[in-house]
Motif scaffolding. Structure first.
Motif, mmCIF file in Angstrom:
data_model
loop_
_atom_site.group_PDB
_atom_site.id
_atom_site.type_symbol
_atom_site.label_atom_id
_atom_site.label_comp_id
_atom_site.label_asym_id
_atom_site.label_seq_id
_atom_site.Cartn_x
_atom_site.Cartn_y
_atom_site.Cartn_z
ATOM 1 N N UNK A 93 0.837 -1.212 0.000
ATOM 2 C CA UNK A 93 0.000 0.000 0.000
ATOM 3 C C UNK A 93 0.868 1.256 0.000
ATOM 4 N N UNK A 94 1.905 1.243 0.828
ATOM 5 C CA UNK A 94 2.768 2.433 0.934
ATOM 6 C C UNK A 94 3.430 2.712 -0.417
ATOM 7 N N UNK A 95 3.894 1.656 -1.067
ATOM 8 C CA UNK A 95 4.567 1.844 -2.359
ATOM 9 C C UNK A 95 3.553 2.259 -3.430
ATOM 10 N N UNK A 96 2.410 1.586 -3.455
ATOM 11 C CA UNK A 96 1.399 1.900 -4.474
ATOM 12 C C UNK A 96 0.856 3.322 -4.302
ATOM 13 N N UNK A 97 0.570 3.695 -3.056
ATOM 14 C CA UNK A 97 -0.004 5.020 -2.810
ATOM 15 C C UNK A 97 0.953 6.158 -3.190
ATOM 16 N N UNK A 98 2.244 5.879 -3.144
ATOM 17 C CA UNK A 98 3.207 6.938 -3.490
ATOM 18 C C UNK A 98 3.148 7.247 -4.986
ATOM 19 N N UNK A 99 2.681 6.280 -5.779
ATOM 20 C CA UNK A 99 2.495 6.452 -7.230
ATOM 21 C C UNK A 99 3.741 7.017 -7.910
ATOM 22 N N UNK A 100 4.885 6.379 -7.651
ATOM 23 C CA UNK A 100 6.139 6.823 -8.268
ATOM 24 C C UNK A 100 6.587 5.813 -9.320
ATOM 25 N N UNK A 101 7.377 6.301 -10.268
ATOM 26 C CA UNK A 101 8.004 5.409 -11.242
ATOM 27 C C UNK A 101 9.513 5.502 -11.061
ATOM 28 N N UNK A 102 10.179 4.384 -11.336
ATOM 29 C CA UNK A 102 11.619 4.350 -11.083
ATOM 30 C C UNK A 102 12.349 3.597 -12.188
ATOM 31 N N UNK A 103 13.499 4.129 -12.566
ATOM 32 C CA UNK A 103 14.434 3.421 -13.444
ATOM 33 C C UNK A 103 15.713 3.188 -12.654
ATOM 34 N N UNK A 104 16.360 2.047 -12.929
ATOM 35 C CA UNK A 104 17.674 1.851 -12.319
ATOM 36 C C UNK A 104 18.712 1.895 -13.432
ATOM 37 N N UNK A 105 19.873 2.427 -13.085
ATOM 38 C CA UNK A 105 20.963 2.457 -14.063
ATOM 39 C C UNK A 105 22.246 1.977 -13.396
ATOM 40 N N UNK B 282 14.194 17.963 -16.033
ATOM 41 C CA UNK B 282 12.760 17.940 -15.748
ATOM 42 C C UNK B 282 12.226 16.511 -15.884
ATOM 43 N N UNK B 283 11.318 16.130 -14.992
ATOM 44 C CA UNK B 283 10.775 14.765 -15.021
ATOM 45 C C UNK B 283 11.491 13.854 -14.033
ATOM 46 N N UNK B 284 12.733 14.237 -13.687
ATOM 47 C CA UNK B 284 13.479 13.445 -12.699
ATOM 48 C C UNK B 284 13.426 14.199 -11.373
ATOM 49 N N UNK B 285 12.820 13.564 -10.392
ATOM 50 C CA UNK B 285 12.649 14.264 -9.116
ATOM 51 C C UNK B 285 13.609 13.757 -8.055
ATOM 52 N N UNK C 146 5.541 9.229 -17.744
ATOM 53 C CA UNK C 146 5.885 9.606 -19.119
ATOM 54 C C UNK C 146 7.011 10.648 -19.125
ATOM 55 N N UNK C 147 6.941 11.609 -18.211
ATOM 56 C CA UNK C 147 7.979 12.644 -18.154
ATOM 57 C C UNK C 147 9.319 12.035 -17.739
ATOM 58 N N UNK C 148 9.255 11.051 -16.854
ATOM 59 C CA UNK C 148 10.483 10.385 -16.407
ATOM 60 C C UNK C 148 11.108 9.629 -17.581
ATOM 61 N N UNK C 149 10.255 8.931 -18.316
ATOM 62 C CA UNK C 149 10.730 8.161 -19.473
ATOM 63 C C UNK C 149 11.371 9.097 -20.500
ATOM 64 N N UNK D 40 17.105 9.833 -23.793
ATOM 65 C CA UNK D 40 18.341 10.134 -24.539
ATOM 66 C C UNK D 40 19.561 9.358 -24.048
ATOM 67 N N UNK D 41 19.488 8.787 -22.847
ATOM 68 C CA UNK D 41 20.666 8.113 -22.279
ATOM 69 C C UNK D 41 20.575 6.595 -22.381
ATOM 70 N N UNK D 42 19.429 6.073 -22.876
ATOM 71 C CA UNK D 42 19.216 4.625 -22.815
ATOM 72 C C UNK D 42 20.247 3.843 -23.629
ATOM 73 N N UNK D 43 20.682 4.433 -24.747
ATOM 74 C CA UNK D 43 21.630 3.722 -25.616
ATOM 75 C C UNK D 43 23.076 4.107 -25.331
#
Ligand code: ATP
Ligand code: MG
Length: 313
Positions: free
Chosen positions: A224-236, A252-255, A272-275, A280-283
């Motif tokens: 619940x705590x994770x879902x309610x925060x409604x965040x998206x995450x990428x790992x690198x 912008x988009x990275x908080x 979407x903003x995070x993505x 530009x850095x994915x490749x």
């Protein structure tokens, strides 16, 4: 019999507030803890955890509080609450120059526990102190000291344990054993509120709450705590990530950009903003990107930083 209107709740505290020297350190916190559960209590240093715990167990008078602990009124029935609670303080508070058995006997006398010898012997047996009963408390490892402090809390057969960072500074194996014991205790009907800074321990709680600057920021099950925060995450993953992290942080988009060992977590509230920010850095050679599950720690860092920003507005 228990006079609580809702017998399923060991704690039903509402709007608990405390100020010191004109500064609010616990700000209208409400907390419901079900009987038989392990409830985790997390928050940065100085966020108000110990102050809240001390108000729950009747040691500290709240400025304002409504509701009950173990069915007794938080403000008017503090003595009744105290008798039914086992409170393990943040600092080791037993006598280092006394043996395990002497410490437990002393506590049993202080609490005027009936059938003292039998009760102490039972706790020594149950907590696995058999061979160590004549050992000096101060000569034991951190893990055994904490176990002794827990044993001391259990002597008067409390219904609710309030454990304030019971495993701070204890090695991982002893921490695991402590938590196994805690799960055994709650399976037998005891309720436990446990404050901790360890994420693996938070994940072993049935439900948890996170506070910062005296404010309750989230509560619920881990999911619940994770879902309610409604965040998206990428790992690198990659080499020399520090300067790269600084570069990401201002986009912008990275908080939030947080290093976890050799991995960096990049988090935002708009998927979407995070993505778009990381695209530009994915490749980029040498980097391995992956869209990943947001962790509890990502959520806590995010919430406390948001709260800090709000405080400075
Ligand atoms: N008796 C007191 N008099 C004045 N200020 C106090 C008192 N007790 C606590 N505080 C302040 O209240 C705030 C909350 O402290 P508290 O000890 O409850 O935090 P905590 O979440 O338990 O922190 P930690 O994780 O470091 O144990 C802190 O700013 C602390 O300095
Ligand atoms: Mg504390």
């Amino acid at each position: 019999m228990n006079p609580s209107p809702d017998n399923h709740l060991a704690v039903d505290a509402r709007n608990v507030t405390k100020s010191f020297d004109g500064r609010v350190v616990v700000n209208q916190i409400s907390m419901q803890i079900r009987r038989g559960e392990i409830f985790g209590f997390l928050g940065p240093n100085g966020s108000g955890k110990t102050t809240f715990i001390r108000m729950l167990c009747g040691l500290l008078q709240p400025d304002h509080a409504e509701g009950t602990c173990l069915g007794f009124d938080l403000l008017r029935e503090r003595e009744k609450i105290k008798r039914r609670i086992g409170y393990m303080t943040q600092k080791f508070s037993l006598y280092e120059e006394m043996t395990v058995s002497e410490n437990l006997n002393l506590i049993a006398r202080l609490y005027s526990i009936e059938q003292r010898k039998k009760r102490v012997a039972g706790i020594i047996e149950r907590m696995g102190f058999g061979d160590r009963r004549h050992q000096m408390a101060g000569a034991m490892s951190g893990g055994w000291k904490q176990r002794l402090a827990l044993a001391a809390c259990l002597l008067h057969e409390p219904e609710l344990l309030l454990l304030d960072e019971p495993t701070a500074g204890v090695d991982p194996k002893a921490r695991r054993e402590f938590w196994d014991e805690l799960h055994n205790l709650t399976a037998s009907g005891i309720t436990a509120l446990v404050s901790t800074h360890y994420m693996d321990e938070a994940e072993r709680c049935h439900r948890l709450a996170y506070i910062a600057y005296g404010n309750l920021l989230t509560h619920g099950t881990l999911n619940e705590v994770i879902t309610n925060a409604a965040l998206s995450t990428w790992s690198v993953k990659g080499d020399n990530l520090s300067p790269f992290a600084a570069q990401l942080r201002i986009l912008p988009g990275i908080e939030q950009v947080v290093p976890f060992g050799e991995v960096i977590h990049v988090t935002g509230s708009d998927r979407a903003a995070l993505r778009a920010a990381v695209l530009p850095f994915l490749e980029q050679p040498g980097l391995q990107w992956e869209e990943t599950a947001t962790s509890l720690e990502d959520v806590f860092i995010y919430l406390s930083q948001t709260q800090a920003r709000d405080n400075f507005k």
